[in-house]
Design an enzyme around this catalytic site. Structure first.
Site, PDB file in Angstrom:
ATOM      1  N   ARG A 147      33.795  25.793  26.400  1.00  0.00           N
ATOM      2  CA  ARG A 147      34.972  25.088  26.919  1.00  0.00           C
ATOM      3  C   ARG A 147      34.504  23.864  27.688  1.00  0.00           C
ATOM      4  O   ARG A 147      33.600  23.966  28.526  1.00  0.00           O
ATOM      5  CB  ARG A 147      35.765  26.015  27.844  1.00  0.00           C
ATOM      6  CG  ARG A 147      37.092  25.442  28.283  1.00  0.00           C
ATOM      7  CD  ARG A 147      37.773  26.303  29.327  1.00  0.00           C
ATOM      8  NE  ARG A 147      37.359  25.931  30.664  1.00  0.00           N
ATOM      9  CZ  ARG A 147      38.052  26.189  31.784  1.00  0.00           C
ATOM     10  NH1 ARG A 147      39.206  26.850  31.705  1.00  0.00           N
ATOM     11  NH2 ARG A 147      37.612  25.832  32.965  1.00  0.00           N
ATOM     12  N   TYR A 159      40.691  20.437  38.346  1.00  0.00           N
ATOM     13  CA  TYR A 159      40.464  21.769  37.795  1.00  0.00           C
ATOM     14  C   TYR A 159      39.288  21.795  36.797  1.00  0.00           C
ATOM     15  O   TYR A 159      39.183  20.932  35.936  1.00  0.00           O
ATOM     16  CB  TYR A 159      41.731  22.261  37.064  1.00  0.00           C
ATOM     17  CG  TYR A 159      41.457  23.511  36.284  1.00  0.00           C
ATOM     18  CD1 TYR A 159      41.379  24.738  36.936  1.00  0.00           C
ATOM     19  CD2 TYR A 159      41.199  23.469  34.919  1.00  0.00           C
ATOM     20  CE1 TYR A 159      41.067  25.890  36.245  1.00  0.00           C
ATOM     21  CE2 TYR A 159      40.893  24.619  34.219  1.00  0.00           C
ATOM     22  CZ  TYR A 159      40.828  25.827  34.889  1.00  0.00           C
ATOM     23  OH  TYR A 159      40.497  26.958  34.200  1.00  0.00           O
ATOM     24  N   ASP A 211      41.042  23.250  28.264  1.00  0.00           N
ATOM     25  CA  ASP A 211      42.168  23.846  28.993  1.00  0.00           C
ATOM     26  C   ASP A 211      42.911  22.747  29.754  1.00  0.00           C
ATOM     27  O   ASP A 211      42.343  22.120  30.647  1.00  0.00           O
ATOM     28  CB  ASP A 211      41.613  24.895  29.977  1.00  0.00           C
ATOM     29  CG  ASP A 211      42.693  25.764  30.597  1.00  0.00           C
ATOM     30  OD1 ASP A 211      43.888  25.416  30.478  1.00  0.00           O
ATOM     31  OD2 ASP A 211      42.328  26.791  31.207  1.00  0.00           O
ATOM     32  N   HIS A 213      45.655  23.415  31.458  1.00  0.00           N
ATOM     33  CA  HIS A 213      46.137  24.115  32.658  1.00  0.00           C
ATOM     34  C   HIS A 213      47.572  23.724  33.018  1.00  0.00           C
ATOM     35  O   HIS A 213      47.883  23.430  34.182  1.00  0.00           O
ATOM     36  CB  HIS A 213      45.164  23.881  33.831  1.00  0.00           C
ATOM     37  CG  HIS A 213      44.814  25.141  34.565  1.00  0.00           C
ATOM     38  ND1 HIS A 213      45.372  25.473  35.759  1.00  0.00           N
ATOM     39  CD2 HIS A 213      43.981  26.151  34.259  1.00  0.00           C
ATOM     40  CE1 HIS A 213      44.904  26.635  36.176  1.00  0.00           C
ATOM     41  NE2 HIS A 213      44.049  27.070  35.263  1.00  0.00           N
ATOM     42  N   GLU A 237      44.306  24.625  25.216  1.00  0.00           N
ATOM     43  CA  GLU A 237      44.900  25.743  25.963  1.00  0.00           C
ATOM     44  C   GLU A 237      45.943  25.260  26.964  1.00  0.00           C
ATOM     45  O   GLU A 237      45.739  24.242  27.630  1.00  0.00           O
ATOM     46  CB  GLU A 237      43.764  26.462  26.700  1.00  0.00           C
ATOM     47  CG  GLU A 237      44.234  27.554  27.627  1.00  0.00           C
ATOM     48  CD  GLU A 237      43.069  28.200  28.377  1.00  0.00           C
ATOM     49  OE1 GLU A 237      41.903  27.978  28.009  1.00  0.00           O
ATOM     50  OE2 GLU A 237      43.349  28.925  29.347  1.00  0.00           O
ATOM     51  N   GLU A 263      47.728  33.000  29.601  1.00  0.00           N
ATOM     52  CA  GLU A 263      46.980  33.725  30.638  1.00  0.00           C
ATOM     53  C   GLU A 263      47.870  34.122  31.818  1.00  0.00           C
ATOM     54  O   GLU A 263      47.547  35.055  32.538  1.00  0.00           O
ATOM     55  CB  GLU A 263      45.770  32.900  31.119  1.00  0.00           C
ATOM     56  CG  GLU A 263      46.133  31.647  31.861  1.00  0.00           C
ATOM     57  CD  GLU A 263      44.905  30.808  32.239  1.00  0.00           C
ATOM     58  OE1 GLU A 263      43.992  30.673  31.413  1.00  0.00           O
ATOM     59  OE2 GLU A 263      44.885  30.292  33.365  1.00  0.00           O
ATOM     60  N   ARG A 284      46.419  34.363  24.940  1.00  0.00           N
ATOM     61  CA  ARG A 284      45.452  34.288  26.037  1.00  0.00           C
ATOM     62  C   ARG A 284      45.537  35.466  27.009  1.00  0.00           C
ATOM     63  O   ARG A 284      44.764  35.534  27.971  1.00  0.00           O
ATOM     64  CB  ARG A 284      45.685  32.986  26.818  1.00  0.00           C
ATOM     65  CG  ARG A 284      45.203  31.770  26.110  1.00  0.00           C
ATOM     66  CD  ARG A 284      43.687  31.680  26.130  1.00  0.00           C
ATOM     67  NE  ARG A 284      43.179  31.317  27.441  1.00  0.00           N
ATOM     68  CZ  ARG A 284      42.016  31.749  27.941  1.00  0.00           C
ATOM     69  NH1 ARG A 284      41.256  32.600  27.271  1.00  0.00           N
ATOM     70  NH2 ARG A 284      41.613  31.356  29.126  1.00  0.00           N
ATOM     71  N   GLU A 340      36.863  34.722  26.271  1.00  0.00           N
ATOM     72  CA  GLU A 340      36.343  33.899  27.377  1.00  0.00           C
ATOM     73  C   GLU A 340      35.396  34.753  28.216  1.00  0.00           C
ATOM     74  O   GLU A 340      35.671  35.908  28.500  1.00  0.00           O
ATOM     75  CB  GLU A 340      37.507  33.409  28.246  1.00  0.00           C
ATOM     76  CG  GLU A 340      37.080  32.493  29.376  1.00  0.00           C
ATOM     77  CD  GLU A 340      38.273  32.017  30.224  1.00  0.00           C
ATOM     78  OE1 GLU A 340      39.294  32.718  30.272  1.00  0.00           O
ATOM     79  OE2 GLU A 340      38.156  30.944  30.831  1.00  0.00           O
ATOM     80  N   TRP A 403      49.595  23.418  38.829  1.00  0.00           N
ATOM     81  CA  TRP A 403      48.138  23.442  38.968  1.00  0.00           C
ATOM     82  C   TRP A 403      47.516  24.100  37.751  1.00  0.00           C
ATOM     83  O   TRP A 403      47.981  25.079  37.236  1.00  0.00           O
ATOM     84  CB  TRP A 403      47.689  24.227  40.222  1.00  0.00           C
ATOM     85  CG  TRP A 403      46.199  24.249  40.297  1.00  0.00           C
ATOM     86  CD1 TRP A 403      45.369  23.243  40.674  1.00  0.00           C
ATOM     87  CD2 TRP A 403      45.339  25.345  39.942  1.00  0.00           C
ATOM     88  NE1 TRP A 403      44.063  23.635  40.567  1.00  0.00           N
ATOM     89  CE2 TRP A 403      44.015  24.918  40.111  1.00  0.00           C
ATOM     90  CE3 TRP A 403      45.565  26.658  39.461  1.00  0.00           C
ATOM     91  CZ2 TRP A 403      42.912  25.744  39.854  1.00  0.00           C
ATOM     92  CZ3 TRP A 403      44.490  27.463  39.200  1.00  0.00           C
ATOM     93  CH2 TRP A 403      43.158  27.001  39.398  1.00  0.00           C
TER      94      TRP A 403
HETATM   95  O1  EZ4 Z   1      42.714  29.140  36.404  1.00  0.00           O
HETATM   96  O2  EZ4 Z   1      41.572  32.493  36.270  1.00  0.00           O
HETATM   97  O3  EZ4 Z   1      41.154  29.625  31.351  1.00  0.00           O
HETATM   98  N1  EZ4 Z   1      40.917  29.943  32.458  1.00  0.00           N
HETATM   99  C1  EZ4 Z   1      41.640  29.600  33.517  1.00  0.00           C
HETATM  100  C2  EZ4 Z   1      41.211  30.176  34.847  1.00  0.00           C
HETATM  101  C3  EZ4 Z   1      42.395  30.351  35.786  1.00  0.00           C
HETATM  102  C4  EZ4 Z   1      42.079  31.346  36.853  1.00  0.00           C
HETATM  103  C5  EZ4 Z   1      43.344  31.687  37.651  1.00  0.00           C
HETATM  104  O4  EZ4 Z   1      43.161  32.854  38.366  1.00  0.00           O
HETATM  105  O5  EZ4 Z   1      42.582  28.853  33.372  1.00  0.00           O
HETATM  106  O6  EZ4 Z   1      40.245  29.363  35.446  1.00  0.00           O
HETATM  107 CO    CO Z   2      43.135  28.747  31.289  1.00  0.00          CO
END
Ligand code: EZ4
Ligand code: CO
Length: 403
Positions: A147, A159, A211, A213, A237, A263, A284, A340, A403
């Protein structure tokens, strides 16, 4: 096999973990992961105050009945706290049943469908040179898929990007959440060049993931997907806020980049549009946050009908117990995609003793009876809980952003 005691252990070897221990009159103890990052004590209280009293005296073999009792019996359904608590019970009962018959858990789930699980590691850097070093470190550790997260000029802290001296761990032990910044325009301008550079540096073979996010609008995500198509990503993702299932219709109609999401989901109902309309390619969800093996297996069976595969969440906030559960399930199902894997800090190994292995880019749950993980309780007591929060995001003008 009657349940005699139920214990909730909150421990913080490197980071916070919540673990459920269910002990039976046979003297066996099953473990379940109940860690919900940044909201750990809510799940611990749910388990201690509302679930443990219901479990004492029940038949530990009755996994399905216990799942239905806890899900339907609460009247209040779904939600991350509830479903993480139910997951911990479910996984502990699967661990017990497999220990009882002295088989590794994956054997009870149908047996191995493959020799190991392809894992992806996390690479990130503030600039290309840090990023290349980080990708090389992943390859040296044996990862065969990576990733890629990159710093963006103009965004001070972001992030997925660690400084070279520290592993990336988003939850910080501060009394209030840290603040990070976000700027969608700067990100959309910068990211395609990063993937162009990484592809030309590392060649066409290496599977690359990214990702977002949950930060983009559907039209921004569609544009990003299109601009990354030449670099052949394994997946993009969480490109939009995950709970808006219909948003993926727009993204899907503009780009053929494979999409992964979920997730933060906790129920099959979070996926009904996404799976039924083939709006995603990878699920996920983790065992830990989605009601356990019993519930995630149902989601993945449904996904399999649509050629959608697993891509289980595996950050450090999934404990070694939760990771082991994921690996047993992933080894057994037909529609496994990728796993992952963010190895835990060495200090986590003082408390949790897993037997899963990582070799040649592949994870394997091992062949110990049950989950194959034990917990060292005296060591756990040496690492008391410390409050920790995930960061929050703000735009340049101070507005709170996803976030
Ligand atoms: O932000 O597990 O793909 N992985 C992620 C992680 C999440 C954290 C949140 O608890 O997006 O880093
Ligand atoms: Co993620």
């Amino acid at each position: 096999m009657i349940i005699e005691s139920v214990e909730v252990v909150v421990t913080s070897p490197g980071r916070n973990f919540v673990t459920l221990l269910i002990t039976t009159d046979d003297g066996l103890t099953g473990l379940g992961d109940a860690t919900l990052n940044g909201r750990e004590l809510a799940v611990a209280a749910y388990l201690r105050d509302h679930i443990a009293p219901l479990l004492i005296g029940r038949d530990a073999h009755a996994i399905e009945d216990t799942w239905q009792l806890l899900y339907r019996g609460a009247y209040w359904r779904r939600g991350p706290v509830t479903m993480t608590a139910i997951a911990a019970v479910d996984v502990a009962l699967w661990d017990l049943k497999a220990q009882f018959v002295r088989l590794p858990l994956y054997q009870l789930l149908g047996g191995a469908s493959r020799s190991g699980l392809l894992a992806y590691g996390h690479a990130g850097g503030r600039d290309l040179s840090e990023l290349y070093d980080s990708i090389h470190r992943n390859l040296d550790e044996g990862f065969r898929a990576v990733r890629v997260q990159s710093g963006v000029p103009g965004i001070a802290s972001l992030y997925g990007v660690a400084t070279p001296d520290a592993a990336y761990e988003p939850a910080r032990r501060t009394p209030r959440p840290a603040e990070e910044q976000w700027d969608s325009r700067a990100y959309l301008r910068h990211l395609p060049g990063v993937f162009e550079a990484v592809r030309s540096e590392f060649g066409p073979e290496l599977p690359l993931l990214h990702d977002v996010h949950h930060r983009l609008t559907p039209i921004e995500a569609a544009r990003l997907g299109r601009s990354l198509e030449p670099y052949d990503l394994f997946w993009l993702e969480d490109c939009t806020p995950a709970e808006d299932q219909e948003a993926l219709r727009l993204v899907r109609s503009h780009t053929v980049i494979p999409l992964a999401i979920g997730e933060v989901f906790n129920s099959v109902h979070d996926y009904r549009t996404l799976i039924g309309e083939r709006l995603i390619d990878y699920v996920r969800s983790s065992v830990t946050h989605t009601g356990g093996i019993t519930a995630l297996r149902r989601i993945l069976d449904l996904a399999g009908l649509y050629q959608i595969k697993s891509g289980m969440h595996g950050p450090t906030d999934i404990s070694p117990v939760g990771m082991a559960a994921a690996l047993h399930l992933g080894l057994a199902i037909h529609n496994f995609g990728i796993q992952e894997y963010m190895p835990h800090a060495p200090v986590t190994g003082e408390v949790f003793w897993p037997s899963f292995t990582f070799a040649g880019g592949l994870l394997h749950p091992g062949d110990q009876p049950g989950l194959g993980v034990s917990i060292n309780l005296p060591a756990a007591r040496r690492f008391p809980y410390e409050a920790a929060y995930l960061p929050v995001n703000r735009l340049r003008d101070g507005t709170v952003h996803d976030w």
